[in-house]
Design a protein around this motif. Sequence first.
Motif, PDB file in Angstrom:
ATOM      1  N   ASP A  70      66.562  16.616  36.869  1.00 36.71           N
ATOM      2  CA  ASP A  70      66.502  17.831  37.682  1.00 36.71           C
ATOM      3  C   ASP A  70      65.934  18.950  36.830  1.00 36.71           C
ATOM      4  OD1 ASP A  70      68.190  17.829  40.491  1.00 36.71           O
ATOM      5  OD2 ASP A  70      68.857  16.256  39.109  1.00 36.71           O
ATOM      6  N   VAL A  71      64.902  19.621  37.353  1.00 42.87           N
ATOM      7  CA  VAL A  71      64.246  20.709  36.634  1.00 42.87           C
ATOM      8  C   VAL A  71      64.552  22.027  37.332  1.00 42.87           C
ATOM      9  CG1 VAL A  71      62.051  21.660  35.832  1.00 42.87           C
ATOM     10  CG2 VAL A  71      62.378  19.172  35.904  1.00 42.87           C
ATOM     11  N   TRP A  72      65.054  22.980  36.548  1.00 43.51           N
ATOM     12  CA  TRP A  72      65.397  24.312  37.028  1.00 43.51           C
ATOM     13  C   TRP A  72      64.630  25.342  36.210  1.00 43.51           C
ATOM     14  CZ3 TRP A  72      68.750  24.366  41.169  1.00 43.51           C
ATOM     15  CH2 TRP A  72      69.497  23.205  41.393  1.00 43.51           C
ATOM     16  N   TRP A  73      64.675  26.583  36.659  1.00 48.55           N
ATOM     17  CA  TRP A  73      64.028  27.676  35.926  1.00 48.55           C
ATOM     18  C   TRP A  73      65.067  28.732  35.569  1.00 48.55           C
ATOM     19  CZ3 TRP A  73      61.150  24.384  38.573  1.00 48.55           C
ATOM     20  CH2 TRP A  73      59.831  24.125  38.137  1.00 48.55           C
ATOM     21  N   GLY A  74      64.905  29.340  34.387  1.00 43.92           N
ATOM     22  CA  GLY A  74      65.806  30.405  33.958  1.00 43.92           C
ATOM     23  C   GLY A  74      65.463  31.740  34.576  1.00 43.92           C
ATOM     24  N   ASP A  75      64.170  31.953  34.843  1.00 44.72           N
ATOM     25  CA  ASP A  75      63.761  33.183  35.505  1.00 44.72           C
ATOM     26  C   ASP A  75      62.381  32.965  36.103  1.00 44.72           C
ATOM     27  OD1 ASP A  75      62.253  33.267  33.055  1.00 44.72           O
ATOM     28  OD2 ASP A  75      62.022  35.426  33.312  1.00 44.72           O
ATOM     29  N   GLU A  76      61.974  33.927  36.905  1.00 44.79           N
ATOM     30  CA  GLU A  76      60.677  33.815  37.571  1.00 44.79           C
ATOM     31  C   GLU A  76      60.159  35.181  37.952  1.00 44.79           C
ATOM     32  OE1 GLU A  76      57.771  32.672  37.861  1.00 44.79           O
ATOM     33  OE2 GLU A  76      58.401  30.690  38.602  1.00 44.79           O
ATOM     34  N   ARG A  77      58.852  35.304  37.898  1.00 45.73           N
ATOM     35  CA  ARG A  77      58.195  36.497  38.416  1.00 45.73           C
ATOM     36  C   ARG A  77      58.113  36.363  39.930  1.00 45.73           C
ATOM     37  NH1 ARG A  77      56.083  34.654  33.687  1.00 45.73           N
ATOM     38  NH2 ARG A  77      55.716  36.198  32.025  1.00 45.73           N
ATOM     39  N   PHE A  78      58.586  37.382  40.658  1.00 46.40           N
ATOM     40  CA  PHE A  78      58.668  37.295  42.121  1.00 46.40           C
ATOM     41  C   PHE A  78      57.301  37.608  42.704  1.00 46.40           C
ATOM     42  CE2 PHE A  78      60.602  38.803  46.308  1.00 46.40           C
ATOM     43  CZ  PHE A  78      60.909  37.509  46.718  1.00 46.40           C
ATOM     44  N   LEU A  79      56.477  36.579  42.735  1.00 45.54           N
ATOM     45  CA  LEU A  79      55.089  36.654  43.175  1.00 45.54           C
ATOM     46  C   LEU A  79      54.836  35.531  44.174  1.00 45.54           C
ATOM     47  CD1 LEU A  79      53.504  37.119  39.623  1.00 45.54           C
ATOM     48  CD2 LEU A  79      53.694  38.903  41.386  1.00 45.54           C
ATOM     49  N   PRO A  80      53.718  35.552  44.884  1.00 47.00           N
ATOM     50  CA  PRO A  80      53.436  34.469  45.844  1.00 47.00           C
ATOM     51  C   PRO A  80      53.318  33.110  45.151  1.00 47.00           C
ATOM     52  CG  PRO A  80      52.056  36.372  46.292  1.00 47.00           C
ATOM     53  CD  PRO A  80      52.732  36.639  44.976  1.00 47.00           C
ATOM     54  N   SER A  81      53.652  32.068  45.884  1.00 43.00           N
ATOM     55  CA  SER A  81      53.554  30.711  45.356  1.00 43.00           C
ATOM     56  C   SER A  81      52.130  30.429  44.883  1.00 43.00           C
ATOM     57  CB  SER A  81      53.946  29.716  46.447  1.00 43.00           C
ATOM     58  OG  SER A  81      53.881  28.396  45.966  1.00 43.00           O
ATOM     59  N   GLY A  82      52.019  29.800  43.730  1.00 45.01           N
ATOM     60  CA  GLY A  82      50.722  29.471  43.180  1.00 45.01           C
ATOM     61  C   GLY A  82      50.101  30.552  42.325  1.00 45.01           C
ATOM     62  N   HIS A  98      52.199  15.892  35.807  1.00 48.88           N
ATOM     63  CA  HIS A  98      51.757  14.778  34.971  1.00 48.88           C
ATOM     64  C   HIS A  98      52.834  13.720  34.757  1.00 48.88           C
ATOM     65  CE1 HIS A  98      48.240  17.216  34.104  1.00 48.88           C
ATOM     66  NE2 HIS A  98      49.054  18.219  33.813  1.00 48.88           N
ATOM     67  N   VAL A  99      54.024  13.919  35.298  1.00 49.36           N
ATOM     68  CA  VAL A  99      55.103  12.941  35.142  1.00 49.36           C
ATOM     69  C   VAL A  99      55.711  12.653  36.509  1.00 49.36           C
ATOM     70  CG1 VAL A  99      55.644  13.520  32.746  1.00 49.36           C
ATOM     71  CG2 VAL A  99      56.749  14.786  34.592  1.00 49.36           C
ATOM     72  N   PRO A 100      56.297  11.447  36.676  1.00 46.97           N
ATOM     73  CA  PRO A 100      56.781  11.039  38.003  1.00 46.97           C
ATOM     74  C   PRO A 100      58.154  11.608  38.365  1.00 46.97           C
ATOM     75  CG  PRO A 100      57.060   9.239  36.459  1.00 46.97           C
ATOM     76  CD  PRO A 100      56.343  10.325  35.708  1.00 46.97           C
ATOM     77  N   LEU A 101      58.248  12.917  38.400  1.00 49.00           N
ATOM     78  CA  LEU A 101      59.482  13.564  38.842  1.00 49.00           C
ATOM     79  C   LEU A 101      59.681  13.365  40.340  1.00 49.00           C
ATOM     80  CD1 LEU A 101      58.964  16.805  36.793  1.00 49.00           C
ATOM     81  CD2 LEU A 101      61.089  15.494  36.703  1.00 49.00           C
ATOM     82  N   ASP A 102      60.929  13.312  40.755  1.00 47.24           N
ATOM     83  CA  ASP A 102      61.261  13.322  42.176  1.00 47.24           C
ATOM     84  C   ASP A 102      61.079  14.754  42.681  1.00 47.24           C
ATOM     85  OD1 ASP A 102      62.435  13.388  44.683  1.00 47.24           O
ATOM     86  OD2 ASP A 102      64.290  12.385  44.064  1.00 47.24           O
ATOM     87  N   PRO A 103      60.182  15.010  43.637  1.00 45.37           N
ATOM     88  CA  PRO A 103      59.968  16.390  44.103  1.00 45.37           C
ATOM     89  C   PRO A 103      61.248  17.076  44.572  1.00 45.37           C
ATOM     90  CG  PRO A 103      58.246  14.953  44.937  1.00 45.37           C
ATOM     91  CD  PRO A 103      59.269  14.057  44.295  1.00 45.37           C
ATOM     92  N   ALA A 104      62.201  16.302  45.084  1.00 41.80           N
ATOM     93  CA  ALA A 104      63.460  16.890  45.545  1.00 41.80           C
ATOM     94  C   ALA A 104      64.313  17.381  44.387  1.00 41.80           C
ATOM     95  CB  ALA A 104      64.244  15.873  46.372  1.00 41.80           C
ATOM     96  N   ARG A 105      63.984  16.941  43.178  1.00 39.86           N
ATOM     97  CA  ARG A 105      64.750  17.363  42.004  1.00 39.86           C
ATOM     98  C   ARG A 105      64.017  18.409  41.177  1.00 39.86           C
ATOM     99  NH1 ARG A 105      68.041  12.038  39.707  1.00 39.86           N
ATOM    100  NH2 ARG A 105      69.687  12.166  41.289  1.00 39.86           N
ATOM    101  N   VAL A 106      62.946  18.928  41.697  1.00 38.72           N
ATOM    102  CA  VAL A 106      62.256  20.052  41.082  1.00 38.72           C
ATOM    103  C   VAL A 106      62.642  21.293  41.875  1.00 38.72           C
ATOM    104  CG1 VAL A 106      60.030  21.067  40.493  1.00 38.72           C
ATOM    105  CG2 VAL A 106      60.374  18.591  40.290  1.00 38.72           C
ATOM    106  N   HIS A 107      63.278  22.251  41.204  1.00 37.14           N
ATOM    107  CA  HIS A 107      63.919  23.376  41.880  1.00 37.14           C
ATOM    108  C   HIS A 107      63.292  24.704  41.432  1.00 37.14           C
ATOM    109  CE1 HIS A 107      67.140  20.486  42.914  1.00 37.14           C
ATOM    110  NE2 HIS A 107      67.083  20.117  41.646  1.00 37.14           N
ATOM    111  N   PRO A 108      62.095  25.020  41.901  1.00 40.54           N
ATOM    112  CA  PRO A 108      61.496  26.305  41.513  1.00 40.54           C
ATOM    113  C   PRO A 108      62.245  27.474  42.126  1.00 40.54           C
ATOM    114  CG  PRO A 108      60.172  25.258  43.203  1.00 40.54           C
ATOM    115  CD  PRO A 108      61.227  24.266  42.817  1.00 40.54           C
ATOM    116  N   MET A 109      62.236  28.580  41.436  1.00 45.26           N
ATOM    117  CA  MET A 109      62.788  29.801  42.001  1.00 45.26           C
ATOM    118  C   MET A 109      61.884  30.287  43.139  1.00 45.26           C
ATOM    119  SD  MET A 109      64.403  31.992  38.850  1.00 45.26           S
ATOM    120  CE  MET A 109      66.098  31.636  38.335  1.00 45.26           C
TER     121      MET A 109
END
Length: 262
Positions: A70-82, A98-109
């Motif tokens: 599971d990948v999380w982020w500590g902080d993020e700039r509140f800007l449009p996606s991409g 570049h790695v076979p992560l499960d998209p459901a376990r990638v948790h962008p802010m």
Amino acid sequence: MSAPATIVVHADAALLAEAAAARLVTRIVDAQAARGRAHIVVTGGGVGTATLKALAGTPARDAVDWAAVDVWWGDERFLPSGDPDRNETQAREALIDHVPLDPARVHPMPAVGDRWGDDDVDAAAAGYADELRSQTRPEERLGVPTFDVLMLGVGPDGHVASLFPEHPALHEADRTVVGVRGAPKAPPVRISLTMPVIRSASEVWLLAAGGEKATAVALALSGAGEVGVPAAGAQGTRATLWLLDRAAAAKVPPGLTRISSP
């Protein structure tokens, strides 16, 4: 209880990133062996992104079961996606694509205009807190998963995540995720994990490279208060690692424990 800091000094920023990537592989594999999955929190910035790129490029990455990370982020700039300035965008380009992560376990802010709050940063922060809570086991504290590794960059002013010196967000104790307005570094609107959440991680890694970070690093390691130097308050329950290049470590007091690498 927080763990005392270990300082590891590398010759330059490139070696620092490569060593941090190798260390991260080991920690993920150990967590997966113990529990079947790993939770990591990634960071942006030059050395943080370089670490993710080095991780993508090392053959040792194949030791990781990426579908159980599971990948999380500590902080993020509140800007449009991409937006290229978002930590998520940089992390996807460096590692995630570049790695076979499960998209459901990638948790962008959240981004501006997505499903959490549109352009309301407080609603977006609350949405991310809900996402964290949904992945939390009953025995875990604070309504967040136990992060195996939480990586943080250190700013020249000593900030970590988007918790800046003297900023109100630094004092947040009731929420796990906070909307940040008026940040002294562009963009001014951000989202950040709060300091209690950072301190709940099993291991906190603080990465810093470059002489412009040397004063902040030295202050944080010399007992400065976290209000003036937020990095001083970032500590893990099991381990606190300061991963530095020689330039960033140049002003570290000589009495502190240091492990130098080639």
